[in-house]
Each structure stands twice: as structure tokens, then as C-alpha cells.
Design an enzyme around this catalytic site. Structure first.
Site, PDB file in Angstrom:
ATOM      1  N   GLU A   1      -7.152   0.583  -4.738  1.00  0.00           N
ATOM      2  CA  GLU A   1      -7.206   0.480  -3.277  1.00  0.00           C
ATOM      3  C   GLU A   1      -8.561  -0.054  -2.790  1.00  0.00           C
ATOM      4  OE1 GLU A   1      -5.979   4.419  -2.241  1.00  0.00           O
ATOM      5  OE2 GLU A   1      -3.919   4.027  -2.876  1.00  0.00           O
TER       6      GLU A   1
ATOM      7  N   LYS B   1       3.124  11.060  -3.596  1.00  0.00           N
ATOM      8  CA  LYS B   1       2.042  10.417  -4.348  1.00  0.00           C
ATOM      9  C   LYS B   1       1.135  11.450  -5.029  1.00  0.00           C
ATOM     10  CE  LYS B   1      -1.620   6.971  -3.485  1.00  0.00           C
ATOM     11  NZ  LYS B   1      -2.103   6.053  -2.446  1.00  0.00           N
TER      12      LYS B   1
ATOM     13  N   ASP C   1     -12.837   5.898   2.274  1.00  0.00           N
ATOM     14  CA  ASP C   1     -11.415   5.927   2.646  1.00  0.00           C
ATOM     15  C   ASP C   1     -11.006   7.345   3.056  1.00  0.00           C
ATOM     16  OD1 ASP C   1      -8.651   5.920   2.751  1.00  0.00           O
ATOM     17  OD2 ASP C   1      -8.384   4.777   0.892  1.00  0.00           O
TER      18      ASP C   1
ATOM     19  N   ASP D   1       0.883  -1.164   0.000  1.00  0.00           N
ATOM     20  CA  ASP D   1       0.000   0.000   0.000  1.00  0.00           C
ATOM     21  C   ASP D   1       0.921   1.214   0.000  1.00  0.00           C
ATOM     22  OD1 ASP D   1      -1.679   2.104   0.546  1.00  0.00           O
ATOM     23  OD2 ASP D   1      -2.354   1.357   2.496  1.00  0.00           O
TER      24      ASP D   1
END
Ligand code: AMP
Length: 621
Positions: free
Chosen positions: A187, A87, A211, A23
Site C-alpha cells: 500500500e 482483512k 496511513d 485497494d
């Protein structure tokens, strides 16, 4: 020779090939594997029990690169050389980031263009791919250290909304870190897998994955059916998360204390931020928090926190409503709600989500770990260890071979489930043809020239036979890793050849999308071309056989028959170059009409000759 490693901590033998699930998060990253003994997904932890690796990179003056907790310490002391949230930069240009440039304490090169962004650290420049590769390299070496075995293969997760270039960038970062990235997984898909969703192939489930991490919020709605995970819609806010919760708490305290934040220096502000995070976390399980900053006593009650967070939580719920709208779903159709990210531990968040979806949420698994755990499950499936559950992937594009006239003959249509196999028989076109060229293509267009050539090989050693006699069976086998093995075998003689290709190699999601769009936009034109090529192929075969026939039997034809045949052949040959499908078809029929009577006559004569003097032994004659 296969190598066997020994896990020094458990004393057990381990296979060399360990595929890990990663992850790669905006704030934190972590790795998980399927435990070799318990067969359950577990995150890898250091001796001190830490599993989360902060996605922070510090470039020391001495050329050294530090990643993780130690790098985090430099966020305040050396911000210009310390990179966080790499990211967020993946696949982005400066123009994409323009509105948020203030948030980055390091230098992002402003070239005012659409080209991919770079980060400047001292004299050096880094692409987001390189930055992410530093994190991945750290994760790889941690995993190797913990597992005492080389780690070369990984599954990496990305947000469902990541576009093709962001996915490709993540893949490239893995490659740069020495990892063979077997799969990029969404994800929310990984989170669903961690909760065991999709394991029952008979079931169709609608799943909402909420999330909320440190800096980002995503809601994804998935339809899971027959082992296939389809993202119906995504929504969210890439700049909303637990850090914003901390910020509103700090603002609340400062207002109570009558302090303006501009009066505080960085380290004082940082102390307030850290205290706010502690308070927030504590209030996830208690009703009241008390702390001290210097001589100041600070308190916060759950109900106050709930009120402070309300507007931010409402924003996320509005995103959920939009996602539902985009997917065309009603709340009643959602079967499961999954909570991901550390901030979903906040009770007011959980309550709001449960209320909106009108059902209890899934929060049994650690929300920080759930994505990595799912990535490990996917890795295990790819390793072929989970035979019950191999349907997860589908071929994005059709696979086939080139047949006469450059036509694509599809053996494995797109969207076929992997693993998959198919075979078909072909034959030679010429008498005595001793070899056959097999060209393997991928794509949706009717002509191979518009598709992607994957491989080519020759099947040689076919014994001399008349055209049409050899039976060449071509078989395609795609294994669970997505590797395609193409085999050609002449069934009468047993000669055989094969080739192995990786259909996905070097093919980005964007390429796939481009190829699909092309096939849609050219569908009509392709159909016409296919019809023309098929007519041309039929014409060539007819011309060939007629010519052979004439060479052997010219003497048995009348002059008129011969001259008519000759002119019909010339006519067909001319049309081959420039005629339309219908004209060619008419000319084929004309040539057939001319040759049929004498072909039949000669056939009867041949049969008559063969029968002469022979007793066919019919009883009633
Ligand atoms: P992630 O990006 O998923 O690692 O989430 C990190 C965020 O979760 C940070 O903002 C943390 O402050 C927050 N977080 C972690 N644990 C808790 C907790 N027990 N209660 C509330 N927020 C938490």
C-alpha cells in the site's frame, strides 16, 4: 482472434484487456484505472458518485451474498451473518486473533490451534480467502458494469507488513474471484506512486507513508531509488483508527450527560457513534458542531476534539519514532511525507505528523483514493503502457540453465531489473550430437537439483559436427509481465526452439525467502560441490578425448607410453567416483603429463607429413 469492446458510456473502442488496481481495505475497498483518454488514474464511481465499497459481506438466509453499502445495513440488525474486517483474518489462526476475538460480532471458530481461522455463518464455514473473494468479486462486477468490458486482471494492494501467507491468501482470494492477480503491491508503494514518486529514476528519495484509516494505523518508511521501492521499516497498530476517535467522542458525550454506556441499547449506542463520526468529520473543516439525539442537544468544539484525540495521535507518533529508529533514519533524511486514509483529514493528526517530520505533508490527493490510484498506475505499468517506467520490478531469484555435471549456470542473476534479457553460447559434448536438452532452473544454489525446475525442452536437428563445433546460443528474455521466454538457436545451422514460462507461477514470497535462506546457509558447501563437479567434468572430458585419441593412434605409441596412459586413466576413473577435488585435479595433471609428449610428437609428425614436398613459399628461405 482479439476481441474489441465498445465502452457504451463514452462510445470509444476499448481493448479487451483491462487491468484494474484494487485497494482491498479493512473497512472500505475501491478500484481505479488509468483513464483511457486522459491517461490519468481515476477511481471508478457508480452513477451516484460513490467509489468506496464497504468491505462488508452479508449472508442472507436465502443463500444470497450481499457486499458493500447494502451489507453494512445488516451490521446492527443481523451481526452474526454479517462479516466486516475480513482483512484482519487473512493468514491468521485463532490463536493470533485470540486477544481481539471480542471485536468480532460474528463467529470465529475457536479450534485452539495454529491452523488458519474459519468463520461460521449458520451451517456454513468460510475461510478469510473466500470472504475476501466475495468482496473482490463484487469489485470486479462493479468495474465490469461501469467499464462495460470484462475485467480479468488486477493489481491488489496489501499492507507493507503483510507476511507471505497473507499475501498468498490475497492472491488466492483474487483467483477465487476470477481475477488473474498480476501483482501484489505494498500500500505505501502504491501511495508513493500516486504522488508521482519514483518516476524519476535518477533520484533517491526517503518517503514516510502515514496511513490512518477507520480501524488500522500503519507507518512505512521507504527508500525509492532507480525505480525500486524498498520498505525500510514498518510500524503501527492494527487496532487503532478513526473508529477509536468516534469512541472517545461518544465516551466524552456520555460522561457529560451522566449516562453509562451499559444503560444504552445497541441502536442507541449506534446513534451516538454515527453522531460522533459526523461531528468528527465536520470539525475537520469547521470549529464547532451541534447535533441532536432524541431531545438531547449535543455540541463539540474543535479544541475539545483536539484534546480528546491527543493521546491517540501521540500513540501514532510514537510508532513513527520507532519506525525511524528501526530504519536507522534521522527526521532530516525524510524527503516526503504522504498521508493516506480518511482519518488523516483530522487537522490535529495532520499537524502532529508535520511537526514530527518537521516538514509539510503531501495531502493534495484524496486520502481514501490514493492507494487505489497508485495500484492503477502499477497496473498500467504492467500492461506495458508506461514505457518510461518499467524498472519497477526485479527478479527475486536467479534464472539459468543446467550445464554439465548438474551445475546451475546463471543467465539472469537475482535482483535483475525487469524487463531483462541475457544470452550465452554453449556447445555439444559428443561428436555428431544431434540434440541438446535445455533445462531451465530458478534459484541460488550451485547444483540444479537444489533449485526449482521451470521448464525443459530439446533443441533437435543440430547437424552432425565434431564435439565443440556447434554454437548453441541460449537467450533469456523476461518481459514486463514477468514472463520468461527461453530460446535456443544453433547459430551455424539456424535450428531453433523456444519455451515460455512464468517464473513466479505458484511461487509464494515465502518460497522465495526460503530459497534465499537456503542459498546463504549452504553457500560454503555449495562452493565446494561446484569445485568438485567442475573437476569431475574436466576429468570426464579428458578421459573421453584420451580414449578417442588412443582408439585412433594406439599403434604409434610405445608400449610404455600406452601402459602408463592406461593406468593413469584407470586411476582418474576411480577417483571420479570417490575422489576429492584436489585428488582429481592431481590425477588430471598426471594424465596430461603422460600424454603431452606423445601427443606433441604425433602432432609434429602429422604436420611434417602434411608439409612434405610442399613449398611454403617463404621468401627468405
Ligand atoms: P478509511 O479506512 O481509509 O476508509 O478511513 C475511514 C475513516 O476515515 C473513518 O474512521 C472515517 O470516519 C474517517 N474519515 C473520513 N472522512 C473524514 C473527515 N473528513 N474527517 C475526519 N475523519 C474522516
Amino acid at each position: 482472434m482479439a476481441k474489441i469492446g465498445i465502452n457504451l458510456s463514452t462510445g470509444s473502442l476499448q481493448k479487451q484487456e483491462m487491468i484494474v488496481g484494487i485497494d482491498l481495505g479493512t473497512t472500505n475497498s475501491l478500484i481505479a484505472i488509468i483513464h483511457p483518454e486522459s491517461k490519468k488514474p481515476v477511481v471508478l464511481k457508480e452513477h451516484d458518485g460513490t467509489a468506496l465499497v464497504p468491505s462488508v459481506i452479508h449472508f442472507a438466509d436465502s443463500d444470497g451474498v450481499i457486499v458493500g453499502d447494502k451489507a453494512k445495513d445488516f451490521l446492527v440488525s443481523d451481526p452474526s451473518q454479517t462479516i466486516f474486517s475480513a482483512k484482519r483474518l487473512m493468514g491468521k489462526s485463532y490463536n493470533d486473533l485470540y486477544n481481539h476475538a471480542k471485536l468480532f460480532t460474528y463467529k470465529i471458530i475457536d479450534d485452539g490451534t495454529e491452523s488458519l481461522v474459519k468463520v461460521q455463518v449458520g451451517e456454513r464455514f468460510y475461510s478469510p480467502i473466500e470472504l475476501s473473494s466475495f468482496i473482490l468479486r463484487e469489485l470486479k462486477s462493479r468495474a465490469e458494469h461501469i467499464l462495460k468490458t470484462p475485467v480479468n486482471k488486477a493489481v491488489i494492494t496489501v499492507p507493507a507488513y503483510f507476511n507471505d501467507s497473507q499475501r498468498q491468501a490475497t492472491r488466492d482470494a483474487g483467483k477465487l474471484a476470477g481475477l488473474d492477480v498480476l501483482r501484489i503491491v505494498n500500500e505505501p508503494t502504491a501511495a508513493s506512486l500516486a504522488y508521482g514518486l519514483g518516476m524519476n529514476r535518477e533520484e533517491t528519495k526517503m518517503v514516510a507513508v502515514y496511513d490512518l484509516g477507520g480501524g488500522t494505523f500503519d507507518i512505512s518508511l521507504l527508500r525509492i531509488s532507480g525505480g525500486i521501492f524498498e520498505v525500510l521499516s514498518t510500524n503501527g497498530d492494527t487496532y487503532l483508527g478513526g473508529d477509536d476517535f468516534d469512541r472517545v467522542i461518544v465516551d466524552h458525550w456520555l460522561a457529560l450527560l451522566g449516562i453509562t454506556s451499559t444503560k444504552l441499547n445497541t441502536s442507541e449506542l449506534q446513534s451516538f457513534r454515527l453522531m460522533a463520526e459526523t461531528a468528527k468529520k465536520q470539525l475537520s473543516t469547521t470549529d464547532e458542531f451541534t447535533g441532536e439525539i432524541g431531545i438531547q442537544r449535543i455540541t463539540l468544539r474543535r479544541e475539545d476534539l483536539d484534546k480528546l484525540l491527543q493521546p491517540l495521535v501521540e500513540k501514532t507518533i510514537a510508532s513513527c519514532a520507532n519506525a525511524m529508529l528501526d530504519a536507522g533514519l534521522e527526521v532530516g533524511e525524510i524527503d516526503e511525507v504522504i498521508m493516506v486514509g480518511g482519518s488523516t483529514r483530522v487537522p490535529v493528526v495532520m499537524e502532529a505528523v508535520a511537526k514530527f517530520f518537521n516538514r509539510p505533508v503531501n495531502d493534495n490527493l484524496n486520502p481514501d483514493e490514493v492507494v487505489a490510484l497508485g495500484a492503477a498506475i502499477q497496473a498500467d505499468i504492467l500492461a506495458g503502457n508506461n514505457k518510461d517506467f518499467l524498472l519497477l520490478d526485479i527478479t527475486p531469484l536467479s534464472l539459468g540453465i543446467e550445464t554439465m555435471g548438474g551445475l546451475m549456470d546463471v543467465l539472469v542473476p537475482r535482483n535483475s531489473k525487469i524487463p531483462s534479457s541475457a544470452s550465452r553460447q554453449y556447445t555439444t559434448q559428443k561428436d555428431g550430437q544431434g540434440s541438446m536438452r535445455i533445462s531451465v532452473f530458478q534459484g541460488e544454489r550451485d547444483l540444479v537439483k537444489d533449485n526449482r525446475r521451470l521448464a525443459e525442452f530439446n533443441l533437435t536437428g543440430i547437424p552432425g559436427m565434431l564435439a565443440g563445433f556447434p554454437k548453441v546460443e541460449i537467450s533469456f528474455l523476461i518481459n514486463a509481465d514477468g514472463i520468461l521466454v527461453v530460446k535456443a538457436r544453433e547459430l551455424r545451422s539456424g535450428v531453433e526452439q523456444s519455451v515460455e514460462v512464468k517464473p513466479q507461477y505458484g511461487l509464494s514470497d515465502k518460497d522465495v525467502e526460503g530459497m534465499l535462506t537456503d542459498s546463504f546457509s549452504h553457500a560454503k558447501q555449495d562452493m565446494q560441490v561446484r569445485a568438485l563437479v567442475e573437476a569431475q567434468t574436466e576429468a570426464k572430458i579428458l578421459l573421453d578425448t584420451t580414449e578417442n585419441f588412443l582408439a585412433k593412434n594406439k599403434k604409434l605409441l610405445t608400449e610404455l607410453e600406452f601402459s602408463e596412459t592406461d593406468s593413469a586413466m584407470t586411476n582418474l576413473e576411480n577417483l571420479l567416483q570417490k575422489g576429492g577435488k584436489d585428488e582429481i585435479q592431481t590425477a588430471i595433471e598426471k594424465l596430461n603429463d603422460i600424454s603431452r609428449p606423445y601427443a606433441e610428437r604425433l602432432m609434429d609428425q602429422a604436420i611434417g607429413a602434411a608439409m612434405k614436398g610442399k613449398n611454403i613459399g617463404a621468401k627468405n628461405q
